[in-house]
Design a protein around this motif. Structure first.
Motif, PDB file in Angstrom:
ATOM      1  N   TRP A 475       0.838  -1.200   0.000  1.00  0.00           N
ATOM      2  CA  TRP A 475       0.000   0.000   0.000  1.00  0.00           C
ATOM      3  C   TRP A 475       0.872   1.248   0.000  1.00  0.00           C
ATOM      4  CZ3 TRP A 475      -0.669  -4.157   3.304  1.00  0.00           C
ATOM      5  CH2 TRP A 475      -1.812  -4.925   3.091  1.00  0.00           C
ATOM      6  N   ASP A 476       0.328   2.306  -0.529  1.00  0.00           N
ATOM      7  CA  ASP A 476       1.046   3.580  -0.652  1.00  0.00           C
ATOM      8  C   ASP A 476       0.174   4.674  -0.049  1.00  0.00           C
ATOM      9  OD1 ASP A 476       2.363   5.882  -1.378  1.00  0.00           O
ATOM     10  OD2 ASP A 476       2.563   5.356  -3.501  1.00  0.00           O
ATOM     11  N   ARG A 477       0.607   5.242   1.067  1.00  0.00           N
ATOM     12  CA  ARG A 477      -0.195   6.262   1.753  1.00  0.00           C
ATOM     13  C   ARG A 477      -0.292   7.563   0.961  1.00  0.00           C
ATOM     14  NH1 ARG A 477      -1.466   5.200   7.169  1.00  0.00           N
ATOM     15  NH2 ARG A 477      -1.872   7.438   7.431  1.00  0.00           N
ATOM     16  N   SER A 478       0.558   7.758  -0.037  1.00  0.00           N
ATOM     17  CA  SER A 478       0.459   8.971  -0.843  1.00  0.00           C
ATOM     18  C   SER A 478      -0.811   8.974  -1.684  1.00  0.00           C
ATOM     19  CB  SER A 478       1.681   9.126  -1.748  1.00  0.00           C
ATOM     20  OG  SER A 478       1.677   8.158  -2.784  1.00  0.00           O
ATOM     21  N   ARG A 479      -1.471   7.810  -1.814  1.00  0.00           N
ATOM     22  CA  ARG A 479      -2.726   7.724  -2.555  1.00  0.00           C
ATOM     23  C   ARG A 479      -3.927   8.108  -1.698  1.00  0.00           C
ATOM     24  NH1 ARG A 479      -2.104   2.547  -6.679  1.00  0.00           N
ATOM     25  NH2 ARG A 479       0.015   3.048  -7.390  1.00  0.00           N
ATOM     26  N   MET A 480      -3.700   8.411  -0.442  1.00  0.00           N
ATOM     27  CA  MET A 480      -4.786   8.799   0.457  1.00  0.00           C
ATOM     28  C   MET A 480      -5.271  10.201   0.126  1.00  0.00           C
ATOM     29  SD  MET A 480      -4.630   8.843   4.645  1.00  0.00           S
ATOM     30  CE  MET A 480      -4.259   7.094   4.694  1.00  0.00           C
ATOM     31  N   ASP A 481      -6.572  10.427   0.325  1.00  0.00           N
ATOM     32  CA  ASP A 481      -7.139  11.758   0.135  1.00  0.00           C
ATOM     33  C   ASP A 481      -6.361  12.748   0.993  1.00  0.00           C
ATOM     34  OD1 ASP A 481      -8.690  14.100   0.200  1.00  0.00           O
ATOM     35  OD2 ASP A 481     -10.561  12.989  -0.029  1.00  0.00           O
ATOM     36  N   GLU A 482      -5.892  13.835   0.373  1.00  0.00           N
ATOM     37  CA  GLU A 482      -5.050  14.788   1.094  1.00  0.00           C
ATOM     38  C   GLU A 482      -5.772  15.467   2.247  1.00  0.00           C
ATOM     39  OE1 GLU A 482      -5.774  18.581  -1.945  1.00  0.00           O
ATOM     40  OE2 GLU A 482      -3.823  17.584  -1.873  1.00  0.00           O
ATOM     41  N   ASP A 483      -7.121  15.438   2.238  1.00  0.00           N
ATOM     42  CA  ASP A 483      -7.881  16.046   3.326  1.00  0.00           C
ATOM     43  C   ASP A 483      -8.222  15.053   4.435  1.00  0.00           C
ATOM     44  OD1 ASP A 483      -7.960  18.516   2.003  1.00  0.00           O
ATOM     45  OD2 ASP A 483      -9.709  17.908   0.829  1.00  0.00           O
ATOM     46  N   ALA A 484      -7.836  13.787   4.273  1.00  0.00           N
ATOM     47  CA  ALA A 484      -8.176  12.777   5.267  1.00  0.00           C
ATOM     48  C   ALA A 484      -7.349  12.952   6.531  1.00  0.00           C
ATOM     49  CB  ALA A 484      -7.956  11.387   4.695  1.00  0.00           C
ATOM     50  N   GLU A 485      -7.967  12.669   7.669  1.00  0.00           N
ATOM     51  CA  GLU A 485      -7.249  12.732   8.938  1.00  0.00           C
ATOM     52  C   GLU A 485      -6.214  11.607   8.986  1.00  0.00           C
ATOM     53  OE1 GLU A 485      -8.071  12.428  13.786  1.00  0.00           O
ATOM     54  OE2 GLU A 485      -9.712  12.157  12.351  1.00  0.00           O
ATOM     55  N   PRO A 486      -4.979  11.918   9.339  1.00  0.00           N
ATOM     56  CA  PRO A 486      -3.966  10.855   9.420  1.00  0.00           C
ATOM     57  C   PRO A 486      -4.389   9.786  10.423  1.00  0.00           C
ATOM     58  CG  PRO A 486      -2.934  13.019   9.520  1.00  0.00           C
ATOM     59  CD  PRO A 486      -4.414  13.245   9.642  1.00  0.00           C
ATOM     60  N   ARG A 487      -4.244   8.523  10.017  1.00  0.00           N
ATOM     61  CA  ARG A 487      -4.583   7.434  10.927  1.00  0.00           C
ATOM     62  C   ARG A 487      -3.880   6.167  10.498  1.00  0.00           C
ATOM     63  NH1 ARG A 487      -8.944   3.937   9.200  1.00  0.00           N
ATOM     64  NH2 ARG A 487      -9.726   4.554   7.139  1.00  0.00           N
TER      65      ARG A 487
END
Length: 509
Positions: A475-487
């Motif tokens: 998995w690649d966390r850079s694909r996460m929505d930039e507005d998502a709360e880090p978790r």
């Protein structure tokens, strides 16, 4: 498993493919490669330089080096038109009804998505196993389209000339039974909504299912679906679940949400990009009088989807005719679907800070959303795979991975399927790793959520007692929505959660 809502421009080119005897295709870009989706200029797409002269399509005295009529149109009709004409799934993004639909600006984008391997869609890499219906274009065809575009995409036919499919490599099944859901619309206050409904085929005699497909209606919110065959004696339990929920159907996090008596077996996992399933001609799923289907649909609602219409997703079923049953001696070979799961443990990177970056806090938050499933996902899969959270604690660069080795069912492989959510980077399934008989069954090095295909091996691969499969997910966390709360991301069904999920369908060997 999330609906394709943002593929607008890149989902424009060919979406069917070449046959099994085509020349070796160019593999798609891997996860290690930088994919440039910008429109190539006239001198960079191919070894054929752009013409320095402007060629007018209607000038009979001058013909382009690449003819649309004799060179390009056959490629589009053979590989693209079945998806991009009439009611094909690609028509909404780019219609290829006539020659005039594919010149100029559109031609440049067609060339771009072909060049990077995004179209025709085929995420699997070359490997140990060849599959039916490999959709990738022959390198010569890619070069032909690139040369035509570099030359200015001239037309040597009337722009109204129809583009007509010369073949269909998409799986199309007989629509013997078509069952539509009751209209359902969730609430954006519950972004991940799992809703089950009964789909009753009204069977009055023994029958065999040979094909089935799910046609998502409001694709923006249909994240994934699971299809279950339920025996007649499970009907009372299903109807009780339905009656206890005031909304359409019933809430069913996990599986079908049916307790009590009766057999309920999963027969399909569906996600975006997946064609209907057509079983081999002498196989099927036995159905007795009164048996029915239950479909779980995972709806993912965001505020932007608040005004969308209710969903009316459809189940299409192909029933075996008597000739097929008679040819198989009165009974078809049964199929067996088995699921293989690995942990998903994705710590925050060192650059991310927040209370949910603590794993225990993230587990608590997950349990508040998904109940006991959260505890199972967080701890049960680690136990099954012989790992602990400590094994993933060092994965703080933004890239995380997991590996699990599991025993297989026995039988001849019909199809293989892998699945992640939107942080997915790659998936791989390996048969008997570390042995002389090691074989990579499926390798998707650059995961694309919008194209989750079933892969059907051409050769017979038989699983025997003692066989094991290793499943690998990255998995690649850079694909996460930039507005998502880090978790700390864990294994669960939600769109913003993750999975390491594979299935193998077999028939008796």
């Amino acid at each position: 498993m999330h609906a394709a809502v943002g593929a607008a421009i890149l989902f424009v080119a060919c979406s069917s493919g070449s046959d099994d005897t085509a020349s070796e295709p160019v593999p798609p870009a891997t996860s290690e490669e930088s994919v440039d989706t910008s429109v190539p200029d006239a001198t960079s797409t191919t070894g054929v330089p752009a013409s320095s002269d402007s060629i007018e399509a209607d000038d009979p005295a001058v013909s382009p080096a690449i003819s649309f009529a004799s060179d390009v149109q056959p490629i589009l009709e053979d590989n693209c038109a079945s998806c991009h004409t009439a009611d094909g799934p690609g028509t909404a993004h780019l219609a290829m009804e006539t020659a005039g639909d594919v010149d100029g600006f559109d031609a440049e984008y067609i060339d771009a998505v072909i060049d990077v391997g995004y179209m025709p869609p085929w995420p699997a890499a070359d490997g140990d196993v060849a599959f039916h219906d490999d959709r990738r274009l022959d390198p010569a065809d890619i070069a032909t389209v690139a040369a035509w575009v570099a030359d200015g995409s001239p037309l040597d036919v009337d722009p109204t000339t129809p583009i007509e499919p010369t073949r269909t490599t998409r799986t199309v099944i007989d629509r013997d039974i078509v069952l539509q859901a009751e209209p359902y619309k969730g609430d954006t206050t519950d972004p991940d909504d799992y809703r089950c409904q009964i789909y009753d085929p009204g069977l009055t005699e023994q029958s065999w299912v040979q094909g089935y497909g799910i046609e998502a209606d409001v694709a923006e919110v249909v994240h994934h679906a699971l299809l279950f065959r339920a025996s007649a004696d499970a009907r009372e339990s299903a109807e009780a679940s339905d009656a206890a929920d005031p909304a359409v159907g019933w809430s069913c996090t996990g599986l079908a949400g049916i307790g009590g008596r009766g057999a309920v077996n999963q027969i399909l996992s569906w996600a975006p990009g997946q064609d209907p399933t057509q079983l081999p001609a002498d196989t099927g799923i036995e159905m007795q009088p009164g048996d029915f289907f239950v479909m779980q649909i995972h709806y993912h609602y965001e505020p932007v989807f608040a005004d969308l219409a209710p969903d009316l997703s459809t189940l299409v079923v192909d029933m075996a005719d008597q000739a097929a049953i008679d040819a198989a001696g009165g009974a078809l070979d049964p199929i067996d679907l088995r699921i293989y799961l690995g942990p998903a443990e994705i710590p925050c990177s060192t650059e991310e800070v927040g209370p949910l970056c603590d794993r225990d806090a993230s587990v608590t938050e997950l349990q508040s959303r998904s109940g006991t499933l959260g505890a199972f996902a967080a701890d049960g899969l680690n136990a099954a795979c012989g790992t602990t959270p400590a094994d993933y604690a060092h994965m703080t660069t933004g890239i995380a991975s997991s590996t699990c080795t599991l025993p297989t069912q026995t039988g001849r492989i019909v199809s293989i399927w892998g699945h992640q959510h939107e942080l997915g980077k790659s998936v791989k399934m390996t048969l008997n790793p570390g042995t002389p008989g090691e074989r990579v069954l499926l390798d998707i090095p650059n995961w694309d959520f919008d194209w989750q295909l079933d892969y059907r091996p051409i050769e017979d691969i038989v699983l025997v007692p003692g066989d094991r499969v290793q499943i690998d997910c990255v998995w690649d966390r850079s694909r996460m929505d930039e507005d998502a709360e880090p978790r700390y991301v864990l294994w669960a069904e939600g769109t913003d959660d993750e999975m390491c999920y594979f299935q193998i369908v077999t028939r008796p060997a």
